[in-house]
Design a protein around this motif. Structure first.
Motif, PDB file in Angstrom:
ATOM      1  N   PHE A 215       0.802  -1.225   0.000  1.00 18.08           N
ATOM      2  CA  PHE A 215       0.000   0.000   0.000  1.00 18.08           C
ATOM      3  C   PHE A 215       0.838   1.280   0.000  1.00 18.08           C
ATOM      4  CE2 PHE A 215      -2.012   3.407   2.525  1.00 18.08           C
ATOM      5  CZ  PHE A 215      -3.094   3.689   1.703  1.00 18.08           C
ATOM      6  N   LEU A 216       1.821   1.385   0.890  1.00 14.11           N
ATOM      7  CA  LEU A 216       2.500   2.663   1.104  1.00 14.11           C
ATOM      8  C   LEU A 216       3.206   3.171  -0.145  1.00 14.11           C
ATOM      9  CD1 LEU A 216       3.321   4.948   2.970  1.00 14.11           C
ATOM     10  CD2 LEU A 216       5.292   3.568   3.696  1.00 14.11           C
ATOM     11  N   TRP A 217       4.078   2.340  -0.752  1.00 12.81           N
ATOM     12  CA  TRP A 217       4.829   2.791  -1.915  1.00 12.81           C
ATOM     13  C   TRP A 217       3.927   3.096  -3.108  1.00 12.81           C
ATOM     14  CZ3 TRP A 217       8.611   5.286  -3.712  1.00 12.81           C
ATOM     15  CH2 TRP A 217       9.092   5.103  -5.015  1.00 12.81           C
ATOM     16  N   PRO A 218       2.960   2.256  -3.463  1.00 15.77           N
ATOM     17  CA  PRO A 218       2.053   2.642  -4.556  1.00 15.77           C
ATOM     18  C   PRO A 218       1.278   3.921  -4.272  1.00 15.77           C
ATOM     19  CG  PRO A 218       1.895   0.291  -4.137  1.00 15.77           C
ATOM     20  CD  PRO A 218       2.715   0.868  -3.034  1.00 15.77           C
ATOM     21  N   LEU A 219       0.913   4.154  -3.012  1.00 13.84           N
ATOM     22  CA  LEU A 219       0.196   5.376  -2.662  1.00 13.84           C
ATOM     23  C   LEU A 219       1.047   6.607  -2.912  1.00 13.84           C
ATOM     24  CD1 LEU A 219      -2.209   6.874  -1.300  1.00 13.84           C
ATOM     25  CD2 LEU A 219      -1.035   6.482   0.894  1.00 13.84           C
ATOM     26  N   ILE A 220       2.340   6.518  -2.601  1.00  9.99           N
ATOM     27  CA  ILE A 220       3.227   7.672  -2.727  1.00  9.99           C
ATOM     28  C   ILE A 220       3.574   7.963  -4.180  1.00  9.99           C
ATOM     29  CG2 ILE A 220       5.562   8.506  -2.189  1.00  9.99           C
ATOM     30  CD1 ILE A 220       5.330   7.059   0.477  1.00  9.99           C
ATOM     31  N   VAL A 221       3.790   6.930  -4.968  1.00  6.25           N
ATOM     32  CA  VAL A 221       4.357   7.114  -6.305  1.00  6.25           C
ATOM     33  C   VAL A 221       3.294   7.214  -7.401  1.00  6.25           C
ATOM     34  CG1 VAL A 221       4.595   4.712  -7.073  1.00  6.25           C
ATOM     35  CG2 VAL A 221       6.396   6.396  -7.615  1.00  6.25           C
ATOM     36  N   THR A 222       2.011   7.084  -7.055  1.00  5.07           N
ATOM     37  CA  THR A 222       0.952   7.192  -8.070  1.00  5.07           C
ATOM     38  C   THR A 222       0.036   8.370  -7.742  1.00  5.07           C
ATOM     39  OG1 THR A 222      -0.465   5.633  -6.852  1.00  5.07           O
ATOM     40  CG2 THR A 222       0.970   4.741  -8.571  1.00  5.07           C
ATOM     41  N   ASN A 223      -0.509   8.962  -8.795  1.00  2.00           N
ATOM     42  CA  ASN A 223      -1.393  10.115  -8.627  1.00  2.00           C
ATOM     43  C   ASN A 223      -2.730   9.954  -9.337  1.00  2.00           C
ATOM     44  OD1 ASN A 223       0.739  11.554  -7.286  1.00  2.00           O
ATOM     45  ND2 ASN A 223       1.612  12.018  -9.299  1.00  2.00           N
TER      46      ASN A 223
END
Length: 281
Positions: A215-223
């Motif tokens: 969850f964390l990394w996809p949340l940060i790197v996607t818009n």
């Protein structure tokens, strides 16, 4: 007459489970099943029954319909499937080549390089979030599936497992393959890879489960929706402006986790056998 029943020390020596082990297993299973049971109950009943239990409560599929319409789940499922398959394919190829080199080739600094690989097992991925984001931004990959998967293409865990497996392969098989005219890559593909199938299966299960739920990394790197996986898409259901509807949230959560749950129920025997043969404790 002297009893021939095994003593507790003998049972422990042969790893025979005791009643305490069984009790602990049942308690852990209960702790795991209770949240799932609540999610199933809430998802299949109207929202007014999310906080109370009644046998006469009507069943409904409306929560799943509302959840599917509230977010582009088809796109999320496509993104997540493509993401986990892309990461798994890259990990298997790169880890196989690296493990084969560490197991069968002598070169300067081999032990130091393998020690650095093992160090990666002690580094939490969340620690590298900032640096990874800066790297993706420099490469112009932010808000893409490649940006989510690229930091995970090399797996120290897979390299370690495969190296240990390859070390157990008799070198006589290499020599026999060379006599038949096989090259290094042919030996790897025809000799080592088939013998390591249980390890590949076990690691594939770990990799797919982790990246499906990441969850964390996809949340940060996607818009945008175009690159978001299922786990990030779920946050739309907990919007403060819309309030929290636990019936829709649990329905969306079940749709997200259903593929993994179904896969485990269908292939649980293969799962357990793969882990046992791979030596994962």
């Amino acid at each position: 007459m002297k009893s021939t029943a095994p003593s507790r020390a003998q049972r422990l020596a042969y790893n025979e489970p005791t009643w305490l082990d069984a009790l602990a297993a049942w308690l852990l299973a209960l702790l795991w099943i209770l949240p799932l049971a609540y999610a199933v109950w809430t998802a299949f009943h109207p929202s007014e029954y999310s906080t109370r239990f009644e046998l006469s409560a009507p069943l409904t599929l409306e929560n799943f319909s509302r959840a599917w319409q509230a977010a582009p789940f088809a796109r999320y499922f496509l993104n997540t499937t493509a993401l986990v398959l892309m990461i798994l394919a890259a990990q298997l190829v790169l880890s196989t080549l690296a493990a084969y080199a560490f197991a069968r080739y002598e070169f300067r600094g081999r032990n130091v390089a393998f020690a650095l690989v093992l160090v990666q097992l002690m580094v939490m991925p969340d620690i590298l979030v900032v640096e990874n984001y800066k790297t993706m931004a420099r490469l112009g990959l932010v808000d893409t599936l490649l940006a989510i998967g690229l930091p995970y293409f090399a797996s120290a865990f897979a390299i370690f497992l495969l190296r240990q497996t390859f070390l157990g392969v008799p070198k006589e098989l290499d020599e026999a393959a060379r006599v038949e005219g096989a090259g290094p890559l042919q030996i790897l593909w025809r000799v080592y890879v088939p013998l390591a199938r249980p390890v590949y299966t076990a690691f594939a299960l770990v990799s797919v489960s982790f990246h499906w739920n990441n969850f964390l990394w996809p949340l940060i790197v996607t818009n945008s929706v175009n690159a978001r996986p299922l786990t990030v898409g779920l946050q739309v259901f907990s919007s403060v402006d819309q309030g929290v509807d636990w019936s829709i949230i649990t329905a969306a959560t079940l749709m997200t986790s259903a593929p993994l749950l179904v896969a485990f129920l269908l292939f649980q025997r293969q799962f357990v056998q793969s882990f046992m043969r791979a030596g994962i404790k």
